[in-house]
Design an enzyme around this catalytic site. Sequence first.
Site, PDB file in Angstrom:
ATOM      1  N   ARG A   7      30.340 111.077 -85.681  1.00  0.00           N
ATOM      2  CA  ARG A   7      31.456 110.594 -85.328  1.00  0.00           C
ATOM      3  C   ARG A   7      31.108 109.364 -86.225  1.00  0.00           C
ATOM      4  O   ARG A   7      32.272 108.601 -85.792  1.00  0.00           O
ATOM      5  CB  ARG A   7      31.375 110.439 -84.197  1.00  0.00           C
ATOM      6  CG  ARG A   7      31.658 111.313 -83.232  1.00  0.00           C
ATOM      7  CD  ARG A   7      31.489 111.502 -81.662  1.00  0.00           C
ATOM      8  NE  ARG A   7      31.634 112.557 -80.765  1.00  0.00           N
ATOM      9  CZ  ARG A   7      31.046 114.139 -80.734  1.00  0.00           C
ATOM     10  NH1 ARG A   7      29.759 113.618 -81.081  1.00  0.00           N
ATOM     11  NH2 ARG A   7      31.720 114.660 -80.410  1.00  0.00           N
ATOM     12  N   GLU A  32      13.972 119.385 -80.202  1.00  0.00           N
ATOM     13  CA  GLU A  32      12.694 120.133 -78.923  1.00  0.00           C
ATOM     14  C   GLU A  32      12.845 121.423 -79.971  1.00  0.00           C
ATOM     15  O   GLU A  32      11.181 122.377 -79.651  1.00  0.00           O
ATOM     16  CB  GLU A  32      13.972 120.547 -77.713  1.00  0.00           C
ATOM     17  CG  GLU A  32      12.884 120.945 -76.823  1.00  0.00           C
ATOM     18  CD  GLU A  32      13.768 120.886 -75.279  1.00  0.00           C
ATOM     19  OE1 GLU A  32      13.183 120.916 -74.496  1.00  0.00           O
ATOM     20  OE2 GLU A  32      15.380 120.503 -75.108  1.00  0.00           O
TER      21      GLU A  32
END
Length: 226
Positions: A113, A150
């Site tokens: 974006r 993660e």
Amino acid sequence: MFPSGCRLLPFPHCPSASAPPPAPTTVRARLQPLGGGRRQRGSAAVVMAAGDARVAHIASSIRVIPDFPKPGIMFQDITTLLLDPKAFRDTIDLFVERYKDKGITVVAGVEARGFIFGPPIALAIGAKFVPLRKPKKLPGAVISEEYSLEYGTDKMEMHVGAVEPNDRALIVDDLIATGGTLCASVNLLERVGAKVVECACVIELPELKGRDKLGDRPVFVLVKAD
């Protein structure tokens, strides 16, 4: 914005650089969808000069989607902002007004974006635009910066020679959350000798403490989502 039990993703620390500018005044506005849809849960704090009606309109044009892309996440959807030409133009104008006299020579847009907001800012201030992309997206020789997720790692890449030593860079993305992608982007530009003047985002999720990853590097946002 996220459930209290949500675990923050680990990212490497970015070494500090120049101190951020004084914090702008904070005013408040509601988030709601465009097109007559039902109002979504949540609110936003708009960070900009008090009394500027443009920022309240920008905040109201951002839709909040619950449980996307997974349960418990309140997704900040800027596609509704893009459907509102005035909100979109005001967003670009506010960034241009801030950076037009700061000697910016390169605007680096973070995939994906950042590719929406970065190019019109670059054109308006007379800077080159450089895309920062995920692996295997750029066709030429690249320089890469790895960062932690993660589970595992990812990379940001840019073309060799796109950013030069002594370039003054602005990094643009739609949102700052945990700050890992922005941190990698800053490191990538600084490795080639560029000066990162500021990171600019439309939205910030303060609960995820993304600014902590960036150390003292300045971050400027229009909307802080609660």
